[in-house]
Design a protein around this motif. Structure first.
Motif, short mmCIF file in Angstrom:
data_model
loop_
_atom_site.label_atom_id
_atom_site.label_comp_id
_atom_site.label_asym_id
_atom_site.label_seq_id
_atom_site.Cartn_x
_atom_site.Cartn_y
_atom_site.Cartn_z
N ALA A 69 -1.26 15.59 1.27
CA ALA A 69 -0.71 14.32 0.75
C ALA A 69 -0.13 13.50 1.89
N HIS A 70 0.23 14.16 2.99
CA HIS A 70 0.74 13.43 4.15
C HIS A 70 -0.35 12.65 4.88
N THR A 71 -1.53 12.61 4.30
CA THR A 71 -2.54 11.63 4.74
C THR A 71 -2.09 10.22 4.35
N ASN A 96 18.04 7.74 0.08
CA ASN A 96 17.48 6.75 1.03
C ASN A 96 16.02 7.05 1.37
N SER A 97 15.33 7.71 0.47
CA SER A 97 13.99 8.16 0.85
C SER A 97 12.99 8.03 -0.30
N LEU A 98 13.34 8.53 -1.47
CA LEU A 98 12.41 8.43 -2.61
C LEU A 98 12.28 6.98 -3.03
N ALA A 143 1.78 6.11 -1.71
CA ALA A 143 2.36 7.31 -1.09
C ALA A 143 3.65 7.69 -1.80
N SER A 144 4.46 6.68 -2.06
CA SER A 144 5.78 6.95 -2.65
C SER A 144 5.66 7.53 -4.06
N LEU A 145 4.69 7.04 -4.82
CA LEU A 145 4.50 7.55 -6.18
C LEU A 145 3.97 8.98 -6.17
N ALA A 200 0.82 -1.21 0.00
CA ALA A 200 0.00 0.00 0.00
C ALA A 200 0.86 1.27 0.00
N ARG A 201 2.01 1.21 0.68
CA ARG A 201 2.83 2.41 0.78
C ARG A 201 3.28 2.92 -0.58
N MET A 202 3.32 2.02 -1.59
CA MET A 202 3.80 2.46 -2.90
C MET A 202 2.98 3.64 -3.43
N GLY A 256 1.35 7.54 3.86
CA GLY A 256 2.77 7.23 3.94
C GLY A 256 3.44 7.48 5.28
N PHE A 257 4.77 7.47 5.23
CA PHE A 257 5.61 7.40 6.43
C PHE A 257 6.79 8.36 6.32
N ALA A 258 7.36 8.64 7.47
CA ALA A 258 8.61 9.39 7.50
C ALA A 258 9.60 8.67 8.41
N ARG A 259 10.90 8.90 8.13
CA ARG A 259 11.96 8.28 8.91
C ARG A 259 12.28 9.11 10.15
N CYS A 260 12.67 8.39 11.17
CA CYS A 260 13.05 8.99 12.45
C CYS A 260 13.94 10.21 12.28
N THR A 261 14.91 10.14 11.39
CA THR A 261 15.85 11.24 11.22
C THR A 261 15.14 12.55 10.86
N ASN A 262 13.95 12.43 10.28
CA ASN A 262 13.22 13.63 9.88
C ASN A 262 12.28 14.18 10.94
N PHE A 263 12.07 13.43 12.04
CA PHE A 263 11.20 13.99 13.09
C PHE A 263 11.83 13.94 14.49
C1 HEM Z 1 5.13 21.25 2.46
C2 HEM Z 1 6.36 20.81 2.46
C3 HEM Z 1 6.72 19.36 2.57
C4 HEM Z 1 7.70 18.87 3.38
C5 HEM Z 1 8.62 19.67 4.28
C6 HEM Z 1 7.70 17.44 3.21
C7 HEM Z 1 8.57 16.58 3.82
C8 HEM Z 1 8.47 15.21 3.81
C9 HEM Z 1 9.34 14.32 4.53
C10 HEM Z 1 10.56 14.73 5.34
C11 HEM Z 1 8.88 13.06 4.32
C12 HEM Z 1 9.47 11.77 4.89
C13 HEM Z 1 10.63 11.31 4.02
C14 HEM Z 1 11.49 10.28 4.72
O1 HEM Z 1 11.52 10.28 5.96
O2 HEM Z 1 12.14 9.47 4.03
C15 HEM Z 1 7.72 13.15 3.48
C16 HEM Z 1 6.97 12.07 3.06
C17 HEM Z 1 5.94 12.17 2.15
N1 HEM Z 1 5.57 13.31 1.47
FE1 HEM Z 1 6.10 15.20 1.94
N2 HEM Z 1 6.71 17.10 2.33
C18 HEM Z 1 6.09 18.23 1.91
C19 HEM Z 1 5.09 18.32 0.96
C20 HEM Z 1 4.60 17.24 0.26
C21 HEM Z 1 3.77 17.33 -0.92
C22 HEM Z 1 3.39 18.64 -1.60
C23 HEM Z 1 3.48 16.05 -1.29
C24 HEM Z 1 2.69 15.58 -2.47
C25 HEM Z 1 1.76 16.29 -3.08
C26 HEM Z 1 4.10 15.18 -0.33
C27 HEM Z 1 3.95 13.81 -0.29
C28 HEM Z 1 4.55 12.98 0.64
C29 HEM Z 1 4.20 11.60 0.81
C30 HEM Z 1 3.06 10.87 0.12
C31 HEM Z 1 5.09 11.07 1.76
C32 HEM Z 1 5.19 9.61 2.24
C33 HEM Z 1 6.08 8.87 1.25
C34 HEM Z 1 6.29 7.40 1.54
O3 HEM Z 1 5.78 6.86 2.52
O4 HEM Z 1 7.04 6.79 0.73
N3 HEM Z 1 4.80 15.92 0.57
N4 HEM Z 1 7.50 14.47 3.17
#
Ligand code: HEM
Ligand SMILES: *[C@@H]1O[C@H](CO)[C@@H](O)[C@H](O)[C@H]1NC(C)=O
Ligand SMILES: *[C@@H]1O[C@H](CO)[C@@H](O)[C@H](O)[C@H]1NC(C)=O
Length: 324
Positions: A194-196, A97-99, A59-61, A55-57, A198-205
Motif C-alpha cells: 500500500a506504500h506504493t 496529525n497524520s490520519l 492513499a489516506s483513505l 490524488a493523495r486522498m 502516499g507520503f510520510a512525514r519527516c518525523t517518521n523517517f
Molecule cells: C507494515 C507496517 C506499517 C507501518 C510501520 C506503516 C507506517 C506508516 C507511516 C509511519 C506512514 C506515514 C504517516 C505520517 O508520516 O503521517 C504511513 C503512511 C501510509 N500507510 Fe502505512 N504502515 C504500515 C502498513 C500499512 C498498511 C498495511 C497499509 C494499508 C493497507 C498502509 C497504508 C499507508 C498509506 C496509503 C500511507 C500514505 C498515507 C497518506 O499519504 O495519507 N500502511 N504508514
C-alpha cells in the motif's frame, strides 16, 4: 421414540452446521444488493471525486481502513471524535496529525442516508469500500469487498497506541504485529505494498535518514536531507513520497526496496538484500505485477475481515464521528 430422537438429532446437527456456515460466512459481498443497490456506486463516485481534487486522498483513505482494522477489528472505531467525556483513537500516537480522509467519509455517509432512504450502510463498510475504490481509482486491482460490518460503540486510544505497528520496528517486530492479527509474512509484504501510494512525514523517517544512512541509497539520502533536517522539531511535518510514483498503484514500492530507497525503517526491513526474511517475496512482487494485483486483493479481504461486529452487535452509526 428412537427414530424421533435420531430425526431430531440429525436436524439439530443440520441446524448447528448451517449456523456454523453463517458464522463463518460472516461478511458478504452482496450485503447491500437488495437493501440499497445504489450504495456501492455512490461510494465509488464520491471517492473518485475526492481523488480528482487531491490524488493523495486515495492513499489516506486506504490507510484509514488499515488503522481501523488493526485496532480491535474493522469497526469504524477510528472515526469517533474525542469529546469532553470520550477519548477516541484520533489522537493516538500513530494517528495524530497524520490520519486523513474523515471529511470524505462524512460526505459518503450523508449521501448514502439520502440514497438508501435511511441509515443502512455502516461506517465500517464505507471505510472498507472507500479503500478499495481508492486503489482502483489510482490504477490498482479491484477486489470484492465483503460487507455487513457494524460500527463500534467504543474506541481505545491505548489499543491504537499499541496495535498499529510503528515505523521503527524491525522485521521480527513487524511479523509479530501481523501474526498477532492472524495475518502472515506474505500479508505483511503485500499490505505494505500500500506504500506504493502516499507520503510520510519527516518525523517518521528522520532516524533512518541520519542514523542508518548505510542502509539508504546515496541519491535518495541526499534528496531526503533537503526535505528533512536532522534537528528534531525542524520540519517534522515535511512530506516525502513513499515511492517514486505516490499517486499510482504499481510495483515501484518494491523496486525501491530492492534499490535500498525504502523511506521508512519498516519498509527497508522487508528487504535487506541478504536473502533473509521477506527478501524473496519483495523480489517476486517487484518482478510480477500480475501476482501483486491478485494477491493484494486477497490480503485486503483478509485484513478487512479482522474481528468485524456482525448481526446485532454494535450499531449502524448515524454520524460516523459519534455513537448513536
Ligand atoms: C507494515 C507496517 C506499517 C507501518 C510501520 C506503516 C507506517 C506508516 C507511516 C509511519 C506512514 C506515514 C504517516 C505520517 O508520516 O503521517 C504511513 C503512511 C501510509 N500507510 Fe502505512 N504502515 C504500515 C502498513 C500499512 C498498511 C498495511 C497499509 C494499508 C493497507 C498502509 C497504508 C499507508 C498509506 C496509503 C500511507 C500514505 C498515507 C497518506 O499519504 O495519507 N500502511 N504508514
Ligand atoms: C497514546 O499515545 C499518546 C501519544 O504518545 C499519549 O499522549 C497517550 O497518553 C497514549 N494513550 C494511552 C491511553 O496510553
Ligand atoms: C541518532 O542516534 C543518536 C545516538 O543513539 C541519538 O542521540 C540521536 O537522537 C539519533 N538521531 C535521530 C535523528 O534519531
Amino acid at each position: 421414540m428412537a427414530i424421533a430422537l435420531s430425526f431430531l438429532s440429525t436436524h439439530l446437527l443440520l441446524l448447528v452446521a448451517s449456523f456454523g456456515v453463517l458464522a463463518k460466512g460472516q461478511l458478504d459481498p452482496h450485503f447491500y444488493d437488495k437493501v440499497c443497490p445504489q450504495a456501492l456506486p455512490v461510494i465509488k463516485s464520491i471517492v473518485e471525486d475526492a481523488i480528482k481534487q487531491e490524488a493523495r486522498m486515495g492513499a489516506s483513505l486506504l490507510r484509514l481502513h488499515f488503522h481501523d482494522c488493526f485496532v480491535n477489528g474493522c469497526d469504524a472505531s477510528v472515526l469517533l471524535d474525542d469529546t469532553d467525556t470520550f477519548i477516541g483513537e484520533k489522537n493516538a500516537a500513530p494517528n495524530m496529525n497524520s490520519l486523513r480522509g474523515f471529511e470524505v467519509i462524512d460526505r459518503i455517509k450523508s449521501a448514502l442516508y439520502y440514497v438508501c432512504r435511511g441509515n443502512v450502510v455502516s461506517c465500517a463498510d464505507i471505510v472498507a469500500v472507500a479503500a478499495r475504490d481508492s486503489v482502483v481509482a489510482l490504477g490498482g486491482p479491484s477486489y470484492e469487498v465483503h460487507l455487513g460490518r457494524r460500527d463500534a460503540r467504543t474506541a481505545s486510544q491505548a489499543a491504537a497506541n499499541n496495535s498499529i505497528p510503528a515505523p521503527t520496528l524491525d522485521f521480527s517486530g513487524l511479523v509479530s504485529s501481523f501474526v498477532s492479527h492472524g495475518l502472515t509474512i506474505q500479508d505483511l509484504v503485500l499490505l505494505s505494498g500500500a506504500h506504493t501510494l502516499g507520503f510520510a512525514r519527516c518525523t517518521n523517517f528522520r532516524a533512518r535518514l541520519y542514523n542508518e544512512t548505510w542502509t539508504l541509497e546515496d541519491s535518495q539520502a541526499t534528496s531526503l536531507k533537503y526535505i528533512c533536517p536532522s534537528e528534531s522539531g525542524d520540519g517534522d511535518d515535511n512530506l516525502a513520497q513513499l515511492d517514486g510514483t505516490p499517486a499510482k498503484f504499481d510495483t515501484v514500492y518494491y523496486d525501491w526496496l530492492l534499490q535500498r530507497k525504502g523511506l521508512l525503517h519498516s519498509d527497508q526491513q522487508l528487504y535487506k538484500g541478504d536473502g533473509s526474511g521477506s527478501d524473496g517475496l519483495v523480489k517476486y512482487y517487484s518482478q510480477n505485477s500480475k501476482a501483486f494485483w491478485e494477491d493484494f486483493g486477497v490480503a485486503m479481504i483478509r485484513m478487512g475481515a479482522l474481528s468485524p461486529l456482525i448481526g446485532t452487535d454494535g450499531e449502524i452509526r448515524m454520524d460516523c464521528r459519534k455513537v448513536n
